[in-house]
Design a protein around this motif. Structure first.
Motif, PDB file in Angstrom:
ATOM      1  N   ARG A 201      -0.421   3.611  -7.368  1.00 26.90           N
ATOM      2  CA  ARG A 201      -0.033   2.713  -6.658  1.00 26.90           C
ATOM      3  C   ARG A 201       1.274   3.409  -5.527  1.00 26.90           C
ATOM      4  O   ARG A 201       1.801   4.146  -7.091  1.00 26.90           O
ATOM      5  CB  ARG A 201       0.975   1.449  -7.453  1.00 26.90           C
TER       6      ARG A 201
ATOM      7  N   TYR B 142       2.657   3.646  13.117  1.00 27.38           N
ATOM      8  CA  TYR B 142       3.251   2.445  12.060  1.00 27.38           C
ATOM      9  C   TYR B 142       4.622   1.666  11.930  1.00 27.38           C
ATOM     10  O   TYR B 142       5.439   1.832  11.455  1.00 27.38           O
ATOM     11  CB  TYR B 142       3.180   3.450  10.572  1.00 27.38           C
TER      12      TYR B 142
ATOM     13  N   VAL C   8       7.036   0.968   4.791  1.00 29.42           N
ATOM     14  CA  VAL C   8       6.092  -0.022   4.173  1.00 29.42           C
ATOM     15  C   VAL C   8       4.957   0.443   5.376  1.00 29.42           C
ATOM     16  O   VAL C   8       3.688  -0.135   4.308  1.00 29.42           O
ATOM     17  CB  VAL C   8       7.110  -1.518   4.393  1.00 29.42           C
ATOM     18  N   PRO C   9       4.810   0.036   6.191  1.00 31.32           N
ATOM     19  CA  PRO C   9       3.171  -0.231   6.472  1.00 31.32           C
ATOM     20  C   PRO C   9       3.041   1.263   6.428  1.00 31.32           C
ATOM     21  O   PRO C   9       1.694   1.469   6.064  1.00 31.32           O
ATOM     22  CB  PRO C   9       4.000  -0.568   8.357  1.00 31.32           C
ATOM     23  N   TYR C  10       3.260   2.484   6.634  1.00 27.76           N
ATOM     24  CA  TYR C  10       2.883   3.751   6.236  1.00 27.76           C
ATOM     25  C   TYR C  10       2.098   4.163   5.603  1.00 27.76           C
ATOM     26  O   TYR C  10       1.164   4.153   5.241  1.00 27.76           O
ATOM     27  CB  TYR C  10       4.275   4.356   6.834  1.00 27.76           C
TER      28      TYR C  10
ATOM     29  N   GLN D 135      -1.932   4.048   1.211  1.00 29.46           N
ATOM     30  CA  GLN D 135      -2.370   3.378   0.132  1.00 29.46           C
ATOM     31  C   GLN D 135      -3.657   3.022   0.421  1.00 29.46           C
ATOM     32  O   GLN D 135      -4.451   3.425  -0.020  1.00 29.46           O
ATOM     33  CB  GLN D 135      -2.169   2.272  -0.780  1.00 29.46           C
ATOM     34  N   ARG D 136      -4.654   2.527   1.602  1.00 27.61           N
ATOM     35  CA  ARG D 136      -6.066   2.097   1.763  1.00 27.61           C
ATOM     36  C   ARG D 136      -6.661   4.054   2.033  1.00 27.61           C
ATOM     37  O   ARG D 136      -7.688   3.907   1.907  1.00 27.61           O
ATOM     38  CB  ARG D 136      -6.192   1.503   2.556  1.00 27.61           C
TER      39      ARG D 136
ATOM     40  N   SER E  38      10.642  -6.303  -0.314  1.00 30.83           N
ATOM     41  CA  SER E  38       9.207  -6.648  -1.596  1.00 30.83           C
ATOM     42  C   SER E  38       9.494  -8.414  -1.708  1.00 30.83           C
ATOM     43  O   SER E  38       8.280  -9.213  -2.242  1.00 30.83           O
ATOM     44  CB  SER E  38       9.854  -5.805  -2.758  1.00 30.83           C
TER      45      SER E  38
ATOM     46  N   LEU F 106       3.494   2.572  -3.245  1.00 30.09           N
ATOM     47  CA  LEU F 106       4.594   0.862  -2.796  1.00 30.09           C
ATOM     48  C   LEU F 106       5.408   0.821  -4.257  1.00 30.09           C
ATOM     49  O   LEU F 106       4.041   0.211  -4.868  1.00 30.09           O
ATOM     50  CB  LEU F 106       3.804   0.154  -2.072  1.00 30.09           C
TER      51      LEU F 106
ATOM     52  N   ASP G 217      -7.498   4.880  -1.376  1.00 30.52           N
ATOM     53  CA  ASP G 217      -8.055   3.552  -2.401  1.00 30.52           C
ATOM     54  C   ASP G 217      -9.948   3.951  -1.604  1.00 30.52           C
ATOM     55  O   ASP G 217     -10.532   4.488  -2.398  1.00 30.52           O
ATOM     56  CB  ASP G 217      -8.401   2.468  -2.353  1.00 30.52           C
TER      57      ASP G 217
ATOM     58  N   ARG H  11       8.601  -9.754   0.439  1.00 32.90           N
ATOM     59  CA  ARG H  11       8.097 -10.315   1.397  1.00 32.90           C
ATOM     60  C   ARG H  11       7.882 -11.446   2.904  1.00 32.90           C
ATOM     61  O   ARG H  11       7.795 -12.069   2.955  1.00 32.90           O
ATOM     62  CB  ARG H  11       6.478 -10.714   0.910  1.00 32.90           C
TER      63      ARG H  11
ATOM     64  N   ARG I  75       1.698   1.968   3.335  1.00 31.72           N
ATOM     65  CA  ARG I  75       0.225   0.417   2.978  1.00 31.72           C
ATOM     66  C   ARG I  75      -1.107   1.469   4.092  1.00 31.72           C
ATOM     67  O   ARG I  75      -2.010   0.932   3.369  1.00 31.72           O
ATOM     68  CB  ARG I  75       0.698  -0.264   3.301  1.00 31.72           C
TER      69      ARG I  75
END
Lengths: 274, 468
Positions: free
Chosen positions: A9, B435, B452-454, B459-460, B260, A11, B463, B262, B456
């Motif tokens: 994770r 971003y 945060v968008p960066y 993270q993609r 956080s 974030l 993954d 959102r 994210r």
């Protein structure tokens, strides 16, 4: 391997927005006379225990085996500042803080519920290796076993009271009665919220850098049943190293020397990353 | 890896000798990865590559680690009072926290000691070749790289080694950007770029004009307010000067709390404007220009003291400079001022002289690489740039994950070539992706990101590369 297939994770908004409040932490250390370049060991005691549990025998012995050895007290335990509202995250923070303050990449050795804290700390600190000693990794089965073995001591803990462990759960009959009583008298208690979090048993995020993990325990442990040891070791793709005839507190029991020697031997063999 | 010490250690072990394109001998370093620079970005690159099982050679032109944060380095931009503008949890590496006994906003000497401790904790020094600068990085067949180095300052012979991959981590805060002004050469006062500003004694008793409202410009204006006899602060537009603390907490932590939860951007902007209005007040009342953008649409400025000194009359906010002349400066509103010292806090330009700009997707020579995730150039599966970011948080966390993605990519090239190929195709298609949401003057702030968008997007990418 179930642990490392979970996703990292990136974030961590809550950790950034609400950092854990710093406290003064007790850390005891013994360094060997000759530095042989071995990684430092950081002993993390379980709920109720403090750095004293390792200062009794294991610290000196590990140092005599050439490892600089440190033991810490989680907040609210031993000589660390009181923290009645401590959470699992705060305990994890304490471990990571102490680990990062050591001169070199450390081996984390967690005992009892301290092993659960270590599994969480492994997700926030790339340890050289980890050792889980008689690990209490949480979940309702932990409570079930404890309730069966020691109903009077466990029941209050389910309602936020202190968990009171009996000396027969912690030690074998080989340990002199007086010594066992002395140790039990020193036991403190973990935070109420942390106790509940132990029950709900949130699994740890994957460990950073895939360190090798050794599980050590006793088949005669009256807190952690053998099946739980198998399960814990299975998570890391290995089998537990067992020391029959010992109680839950392997570092204080009469034959404390055997497990710490086995841990040192395992570390000297330079375990590969799993 | 050969065990090596900083001085008198053996040369890197080499397997075969080959010839470079122009016929020089090349030592082949096999699967080893080359990291250029041992600042914060280079250090985390070494640590994460080693953690993923790669050999690493890092070249550092200076004799110590820490890059920009090491005040001993001649290219370091830090000045005596430099403090962080992002708070500790949003600044530290995600797997090596700063001591929690440190202040919320540590001083630059603490940052350096943090980076030195990181280096020693993870035993990174044995991978670093100090006092060595990289002259050329050239692609060769098989997605490999010839890296030519020499001693810093150009002494000694050049040598070329061949690497499986290269991480460029040479920093972007060392080559001063000086805007052109009419008449600057006639100006008889003293002129300096913020990079040569080190100590408030340089300002003492002088009439000082500070140009630029970045975090550095604001810091210098604040110091001039306390030291100089008179301070003008020239900005092109109005900015939001966020205090370092809001509601009793570091401002970036408050911001991340809102994130956080959102909350939508508009609502966060409204809340933030409201909080600033209630705490800092109306900036135009003090003569500061009205911001021409909403908050979150420009790089955040965290400075509690600027507004304080403006309200005490120790800083006079003035508009942009129109032109210089012998005795002074004409401002765009026609006013004349007569500073003795002009400090240009006008930023820095990234420079990659050792690399063909085309390799970084900068085909037109604009000096702006077009990368995916601000790190991965199109069609280059074994090249990455680390730390070329200007986030609204600390940069270390972001750089850490960039280098983790790169290490996983190099692993995938061996174990899952299909995933590695898909990653490079993605990088090629997504080159230049932003971003930052809406940013004013976005062509100037081309590597501005919101964390945060960066993250994210990172993270993609992680993954898609698979867990391990």
């Amino acid at each position: 391997m179930s642990v490392s297939n979970e996703r990292v994770r990136v974030l961590r908004g809550r950790e950034w927005a609400r950092p854990v409040r710093p406290v003064r932490r007790e850390v005891r250390g013994v360094t060997p006379e000759l530095d042989e370049g071995r990684p430092p060991l950081l002993f993390v005691p379980g709920f109720g225990h403090g750095a004293w549990a390792f200062a009794e025998h294991w610290l000196e012995h590990a140092a005599s085996r050439g490892f600089s050895a440190y033991a810490m007290s989680l907040r609210g335990h031993g000589g660390s500042d009181p923290a009645p509202e401590a959470t699992l995250r705060a305990y994890t923070h304490d471990v990571v803080q102490v680990a990062a303050s050591l001169p070199r990449q450390a081996v984390l050795v967690g005992h009892g519920a301290g092993a659960l804290v270590v599994t969480h700390a492994l997700a926030r600190y790339p340890a050289r290796a980890a050792v889980l000693v008689a690990p209490v990794l949480g979940g309702w089965s932990t409570a079930g076993v404890a309730l069966r073995r020691n109903p009077a001591g466990t029941l209050p803990a389910l309602f936020g009271g202190p968990l009171r462990l009996h000396r027969r759960q912690l030690f074998s009959r080989e340990l002199p009665e007086a010594e066992a009583r002395r140790h039990v008298a020193r036991l403190g208690r973990a935070g109420r919220r942390a106790q509940w979090q132990l029950l709900s048993g949130r699994p740890a995020e994957p460990a950073v850098g895939r360190p090798p993990v050794l599980v050590v325990g006793s088949p005669d442990d009256r807190v952690v049943p053998p099946a739980a040891l198998e399960r814990a070791a299975g998570r890391y793709g290995s089998a537990p190293l067992l020391f029959p005839g010992m109680g839950h507190d392997l570092m204080l029991d009469a034959r404390w020397r055997e497990p710490i020697d086995a841990i040192c031997d395992w570390l000297v063999k330079e375990p590969q990353r799993v | 890896m050969p065990p090596s010490t900083a001085h008198g250690r053996p040369d890197p072990e080499t397997s075969t000798l080959d010839l470079s394109r122009d016929g020089r001998p090349v030592s082949d370093r096999g699967d080893t990865v080359c990291v250029i620079g041992a600042g914060a970005s280079g250090l985390t690159a070494i640590k994460n590559l080693v953690e993923h099982g790669f050999g690493v050679d890092c070249y550092e032109r200076e004799t110590g680690v820490g890059g920009a944060w090491n005040w001993r380095h001649d290219r370091s931009p830090v000045y005596a009072s430099t403090h962080l503008v992002s708070s500790r949890p949003l600044t530290q590496f995600p797997d090596f926290p700063m001591p929690d006994s440190w202040p919320d906003y540590p001083h630059h000497h603490q940052l350096l000691s943090y980076l030195e401790r990181y280096t020693d904790h993870f035993d990174l020094r044995r991978h670093i070749w100090f006092g060595t600068e990289v002259v050329r990085v050239e692609p060769v067949d098989g997605d490999r790289w010839d890296v030519t180095t020499r001693s810093t300052g150009g002494y000694g012979p050049e040598r070329t080694l061949r690497y499986a991959a290269v991480v460029v981590a040479n920093g972007h805060n060392w080559s001063p950007k000086l805007p052109r002004y009419d008449g600057l050469e006639e100006f008889r006062g003293e002129v300096m770029h913020a990079s040569s500003y080190k100590d408030p004694a340089q300002l003492r008793g002088k009439r000082v004009l500070v140009v630029g409202a970045g975090n550095t410009g604001c810091d210098i204006a604040v110091e001039a307010a306390q030291q100089a006899s008179c301070c003008w602060h020239s900005t092109r537009r109005g900015y939001w000067y966020a205090p370092k603390y809001l509601l009793g907490r570091p401002v970036d932590q408050v911001n991340d709390l809102l994130l956080s939860l959102r909350l939508p951007l508009r609502l966060r902007q409204w809340l933030y404007h409201r909080m600033l209005r209630l705490t800092v007040g109306d900036p135009t009342r003090l003569g500061l220009p009205r911001p021409d953008h909403r908050i979150y649409e420009a790089h955040p400025i965290a400075n509690s003291q600027l507004v304080h000194h403006v309200s005490h009359g120790q800083i006079a906010p003035v508009p942009d400079v129109a032109r210089f002349h012998g005795g002074g400066v004409t401002l765009t509103d026609g006013r004349e001022i007569e500073p003795e010292l002009v400090v240009f806090a006008t930023g820095y330009l990234p420079r990659f002289e050792f690399l063909d700009p085309g390799l970084l997707g900068d085909g037109d020579g604009s000096g702006r690489p077009r990368l995916w995730l601000h790190a991965f150039p199109p069609n280059q599966p074994t090249l990455a740039v680390a730390g070329l970011l200007q986030p609204d948080s600390g940069v270390f966390t972001l750089t850490h994950w960039q280098t983790v993605v790169f290490a996983r990519l190099l692993q995938a090239r061996l174990a899952r070539p299909d995933r590695a190929a898909a990653f490079t195709a993605r990088a090629t298609a997504g080159a230049g992706e932003r971003y930052a949401g809406k940013v004013t003057d976005s062509s100037r702030h081309w590597f501005e990101v919101r964390h945060v968008p960066y993250l994210r997007a990172v993270q993609r990418a992680l993954d898609e590369l698979g867990a391990r």
